[in-house]
Design a protein around this motif. Structure first.
Motif, PDB file in Angstrom:
ATOM      1  N   GLU A 150       0.816  -1.213   0.000  1.00  0.00           N
ATOM      2  CA  GLU A 150       0.000   0.000   0.000  1.00  0.00           C
ATOM      3  C   GLU A 150       0.845   1.257   0.000  1.00  0.00           C
ATOM      4  O   GLU A 150       0.552   2.226  -0.705  1.00  0.00           O
ATOM      5  CB  GLU A 150      -0.930  -0.007   1.215  1.00  0.00           C
ATOM      6  CG  GLU A 150      -1.868   1.194   1.263  1.00  0.00           C
ATOM      7  CD  GLU A 150      -2.758   1.191   2.488  1.00  0.00           C
ATOM      8  OE1 GLU A 150      -3.925   1.592   2.377  1.00  0.00           O
ATOM      9  OE2 GLU A 150      -2.271   0.784   3.578  1.00  0.00           O
TER      10      GLU A 150
ATOM     11  N   GLY B 238      -5.533   1.778  -7.961  1.00  0.00           N
ATOM     12  CA  GLY B 238      -5.183   2.724  -6.908  1.00  0.00           C
ATOM     13  C   GLY B 238      -5.861   4.076  -6.998  1.00  0.00           C
ATOM     14  O   GLY B 238      -5.470   5.021  -6.310  1.00  0.00           O
TER      15      GLY B 238
ATOM     16  N   LYS C  57      -0.075   3.500  -3.256  1.00  0.00           N
ATOM     17  CA  LYS C  57      -1.156   4.426  -2.924  1.00  0.00           C
ATOM     18  C   LYS C  57      -0.986   5.784  -3.599  1.00  0.00           C
ATOM     19  O   LYS C  57       0.042   6.450  -3.455  1.00  0.00           O
ATOM     20  CB  LYS C  57      -1.246   4.616  -1.407  1.00  0.00           C
ATOM     21  CG  LYS C  57      -2.493   5.383  -0.983  1.00  0.00           C
ATOM     22  CD  LYS C  57      -2.639   5.392   0.530  1.00  0.00           C
ATOM     23  CE  LYS C  57      -3.918   6.096   0.960  1.00  0.00           C
ATOM     24  NZ  LYS C  57      -4.083   6.093   2.418  1.00  0.00           N
TER      25      LYS C  57
END
Length: 203
Positions: A27, A78, A31
């Motif tokens: 992540e 994302g 991200k």
């Protein structure tokens, strides 16, 4: 998808790619990065194979699928929750249910509401799948969300704990489903691994 993911593969175009056993690590890398691709897997070998094959969000199976309409939602790029509706070969069909200008360059629809959940996306994708099936006289619809197929689209939900827009959509979908099934249509659950509409990462 119900299967627990133990490894996460990621790829940044022109940047790093790799496999980690920690979602938090994945992540932190992907991200907010446009074009980032990432996906969860049961084992490291599958994750590595996905990267080696180009990190595609297309169908992962060579199994011959029943002709019909397949739906999915995911957050693989994302940017938020996207929905996908395809045929058994993975050919996009959403353009048959909404104006092309609303679709992104991948033929998918990105839900504008940043608070939208993946489950809401699955419900919205089924909504369009049923409408498209009606136009094309298709009788088979498939998806990998047990929650949406077995409960929400049948108007079975804990309405006191869900947002109003989700409840409203579920009611609409339940009515569409009832009419679709009375006309001989069927909505069936399949494995996420076999879904040609797959949009990638499901945490």
């Amino acid at each position: 998808m119900a299967t627990k993911n133990n490894f996460y593969a990621y790829l940044i175009p022109g940047g790093p790619k790799g496999v980690t056993d920690k979602w938090q690590t994945c992540e932190s890398i992907v991200k907010g990065v446009e074009g980032a691709r990432y996906k969860g897997f049961k084992n490291k070998e599958e994750a590595s194979d996905w990267l080696a094959s180009g990190a595609s969000y297309g169908s992962k199976t060579k199994k011959k699928l029943t002709p019909g309409i397949y739906f999915d939602a995911g957050t693989g790029r994302g940017k938020g929750v996207e929905i996908s509706v395809t045929d058994e070969r993975g050919v996009d069909l959403l353009y048959k249910g909404m104006p092309k200008k609303k679709l992104n360059r991948f033929g998918k629809y990105l839900i504008k509401d940043k608070m939208a959940t993946n489950n809401y996306g699955e419900l919205l994708a089924l909504n369009y799948a049923i409408k498209i099936a009606g136009k094309s006289r298709t009788r088979n619809i498939f998806g990998d969300s047990s929650l949406v197929i077995n409960f929400w689209s049948k108007w079975i939900m804990k309405r006191d704990y869900l947002p109003e827009d989700t409840i409203k959509l579920a009611k609409e979908v339940s009515m569409l489903r009832s009419k679709f099934e009375k006309g001989g249509g069927s909505i069936k659950h399949i494995s996420g691994d076999d879904n040609p509409a797959d949009l990638g990462f499901h945490k």
